[in-house]
Design an enzyme around this catalytic site. Structure first.
Site, short mmCIF file in Angstrom:
data_model
loop_
_atom_site.label_atom_id
_atom_site.label_comp_id
_atom_site.label_asym_id
_atom_site.label_seq_id
_atom_site.Cartn_x
_atom_site.Cartn_y
_atom_site.Cartn_z
N VAL A 23 0.87 -1.30 0.15
CA VAL A 23 0.03 0.06 -0.28
C VAL A 23 0.86 1.21 0.25
CG1 VAL A 23 -0.20 -0.20 2.67
CG2 VAL A 23 -2.10 1.02 1.44
N TYR B 195 5.93 4.17 2.01
CA TYR B 195 5.80 2.90 0.33
C TYR B 195 5.97 1.86 1.61
CZ TYR B 195 7.67 0.76 -3.17
OH TYR B 195 7.60 -0.36 -3.82
N GLU B 196 4.38 1.13 1.23
CA GLU B 196 4.26 -0.50 2.61
C GLU B 196 4.80 -1.40 1.35
OE1 GLU B 196 3.97 -0.66 5.99
OE2 GLU B 196 2.52 1.05 6.65
N VAL B 197 5.38 -2.52 2.17
CA VAL B 197 5.23 -3.73 1.41
C VAL B 197 4.71 -5.18 2.17
CG1 VAL B 197 6.71 -5.21 0.34
CG2 VAL B 197 7.45 -2.90 0.54
#
Length: 372
Positions: free
Chosen positions: A282, A342-344
């Protein structure tokens, strides 16, 4: 009676400290990111390890990493019992701490049960791949070989250096990227390395960006917490991604001071990214109508990214958190520019992480060239 005496002997050989010791197996945590709290033999071949947070309250992300030294091939069962939370990170094993494979597990409430076929010798088990200071130093050396300048922005609570890397340009414009505010968030750290590597390529696009923008990288904001295998906080017991307005911790103070120096020297912060991990991929963005210029910059970037990687999904969640002290809010409110978290996903395929991060870097470089 004989079995009871055997079990008593096993327990008597157990050290509830940095290692768990029996006749055939020892379990250690005396390495960077090594983490469990107590260990006991619950039955022959069964080991229960407790996982406790560094302090409370906490957003629970129970981390664990252990090294198993076996005197012979054997079958064991590990129970990882989480206090103040539930299991999040799925177990992986490695014989060299570099190449990792998932293993089967079962979750029962706050416990994770893992059946392991141990070889004779050493096996590492952790919630994610281990990425410690040694890995960062190796990556930093690769970037220095490409011409980046290494600097020390300040010191952590325990006196470790908060290290930065700078690519200098013929302008006063700056891009900022930071990582590892939360120690266990390995997939975010992976994304950062791939993203940065793309920005530092010798492609025409990357070289044009580096000519226009200075780039400041702070890959490991929380070196103490990373080394200790903390769940979330620095060793001061604080979530660094809630500390950007109060700046009570030396780690956030160090980065803030350098950004203020950039301004004092006539520079301009133009864009910022911080890299994290969560349960899914997300992008947390500032709202288009928040008053940042140009308002559509991030929308354009992520629209181009979605087109470039389709059908891979690009999830976007705009919002602002004025009272939470998160990095993207701090950048937006202090410097008046866009910032994105910046989410992984924890379990995102590792090749997908690389592909998306490199595409994200390419599309961002394309959008940034339109900045006045």
């Amino acid at each position: 009676m004989k079995y009871a005496l055997l079990l008593l002997a096993l327990v008597s050989n157990l050290a509830i400290a940095d290692q768990c010791q029996s006749d055939k197996l020892s379990i250690h945590k005396n390495f960077a990111m090594g983490r469990f709290n107590t260990c006991e033999v619950s039955a022959a071949g069964h080991y229960r390890l407790t996982l406790k947070p560094e302090n409370l309250p906490i957003n629970p992300s129970p981390w664990y990493a252990l090294r198993l030294e076996s005197s012979q091939a054997q079958q064991i069962e590990l129970e990882l019992l989480v206090e103040h939370g539930k299991p999040r990170y799925l177990p992986k094993v490695s014989v060299d701490k570099q190449h990792w494979q998932p293993v089967d597990y079962q979750i029962d409430g706050s416990s994770m049960h893992i059946q392991l076929a141990l070889p004779k010798g050493t096996l590492w088990l952790a919630g994610q791949e281990i990425m410690d200071d040694e890995d960062y130093q190796q990556w930093q050396q690769q970037l220095e070989a490409k011409g980046l300048e290494s600097i020390v922005l300040g010191q952590s609570v325990q006196g470790k250096p908060i290290e930065g890397l700078i690519s200098r340009a013929d302008s006063q414009d700056w891009l900022i990227m930071i990582g590892r505010q939360h120690p266990p968030e390995i997939t975010g750290a992976m994304a950062m390395t791939h993203f940065v590597d793309e920005v530092m390529e010798e492609s025409a696009q990357a070289m044009a960006l580096r000519k226009r923008f200075n780039v400041l990288l702070v890959p490991n904001m929380n070196p103490d917490g990373v080394h200790a295998g903390n769940w979330r906080h620095n060793v001061g017991g604080v979530d660094l991604n809630r500390d950007w307005f109060s700046r009570a911790q030396p780690e956030t103070q160090a980065v803030h001071s350098y950004l203020q120096k950039i301004l004092a020297d006539g520079g301009k912060i133009r864009f910022a990214l911080d890299f994290h991990s969560t349960h899914r991929d997300v992008f947390y963005t500032m709202p288009t109508d928040y008053g940042l210029t140009p308002p559509e910059l991030v929308d354009n970037w992520l629209a181009q990214l979605a087109e470039a990687i389709k059908p891979y999904p690009v999830n976007i969640k705009p919002g602002h958190n004025k009272d939470r002290g998160v990095f993207k809010q701090y950048i937006a409110d202090t410097y008046g520019v866009h910032a994105v978290t910046y989410e992984v996903g924890d379990n995102t395929d590792r090749q997908d992480i690389a592909n998306v991060a490199r595409a994200a870097a390419q599309q961002l470089m394309d959008v940034l060239k339109t900045l006045p």
